[in-house]
Design a protein around this motif. Structure first.
Motif, short mmCIF file in Angstrom:
data_model
loop_
_atom_site.label_atom_id
_atom_site.label_comp_id
_atom_site.label_asym_id
_atom_site.label_seq_id
_atom_site.Cartn_x
_atom_site.Cartn_y
_atom_site.Cartn_z
N SER A 90 0.84 -1.20 0.00
CA SER A 90 0.00 0.00 0.00
C SER A 90 0.87 1.25 0.00
O SER A 90 2.02 1.24 0.43
CB SER A 90 -0.93 0.00 1.21
OG SER A 90 -0.20 0.26 2.38
N LYS A 91 0.30 2.32 -0.51
CA LYS A 91 0.94 3.64 -0.53
C LYS A 91 -0.09 4.65 -0.05
O LYS A 91 -1.27 4.35 0.05
CB LYS A 91 1.41 3.98 -1.93
CG LYS A 91 2.50 3.07 -2.44
CD LYS A 91 3.01 3.55 -3.77
CE LYS A 91 4.15 2.67 -4.24
NZ LYS A 91 4.70 3.15 -5.50
N ASN A 92 0.36 5.85 0.23
CA ASN A 92 -0.52 6.91 0.69
C ASN A 92 -0.42 8.09 -0.27
O ASN A 92 0.67 8.58 -0.54
CB ASN A 92 -0.13 7.34 2.11
CG ASN A 92 -1.12 8.31 2.70
OD1 ASN A 92 -1.37 9.37 2.14
ND2 ASN A 92 -1.67 7.96 3.85
N ILE A 93 -1.55 8.52 -0.78
CA ILE A 93 -1.61 9.59 -1.79
C ILE A 93 -1.04 10.92 -1.26
O ILE A 93 -0.59 11.76 -2.02
CB ILE A 93 -3.06 9.77 -2.30
CG1 ILE A 93 -3.10 10.49 -3.64
CG2 ILE A 93 -3.93 10.49 -1.30
CD1 ILE A 93 -2.92 9.59 -4.81
N PHE A 94 -1.04 11.10 0.07
CA PHE A 94 -0.57 12.34 0.68
C PHE A 94 0.89 12.28 1.15
O PHE A 94 1.40 13.25 1.70
CB PHE A 94 -1.47 12.72 1.86
CG PHE A 94 -2.90 12.97 1.45
CD1 PHE A 94 -3.25 14.09 0.72
CD2 PHE A 94 -3.89 12.05 1.76
CE1 PHE A 94 -4.56 14.32 0.33
CE2 PHE A 94 -5.20 12.26 1.39
CZ PHE A 94 -5.54 13.39 0.67
#
Length: 104
Positions: A2-6
């Motif tokens: 997973s990654k975080n858009i922010f």
């Protein structure tokens, strides 16, 4: 994974930041980071695909060649049909403007 858009927002620079997140079967999703950026006064996007875009953070104004401009705030989204001439005429200069664009 997973990654975080922010997360991993690049520092402001002369150019907007475009990051392709995924591209498959004619659909491309990208993250765009603006920091006071705008299109050239004489530059119009004239894309071959439709584009759905949501503003996740910041503020922006999208201008159209043949319609009124639209001001977007965080959470606002718009669908831009293929070949609809448009440009970004303003983004908030003192904070990151984060877009999520889906080209289809």
């Amino acid at each position: 994974m997973s990654k975080n858009i922010f997360k991993n927002i690049p520092k402001p620079s002369e150019n907007e930041f475009f990051e392709e997140l995924i591209s498959k079967n004619g659909i491309k999703i990208e993250r765009i980071i603006s920091h006071g950026h705008k299109s050239s006064q004489f530059e119009w996007y004239n894309q071959t695909n439709d584009e759905w875009v949501i503003l996740l953070q910041g503020e922006a104004v999208i201008s159209f060649e043949d319609e009124a401009s639209v001001k977007l705030f965080a959470g606002d989204f718009i669908n831009i049909p293929a070949h609809k001439k448009h440009r970004v005429s303003w983004t908030k200069p003192d904070e990151d403007t984060i877009w999520l664009a889906v080209h289809y």
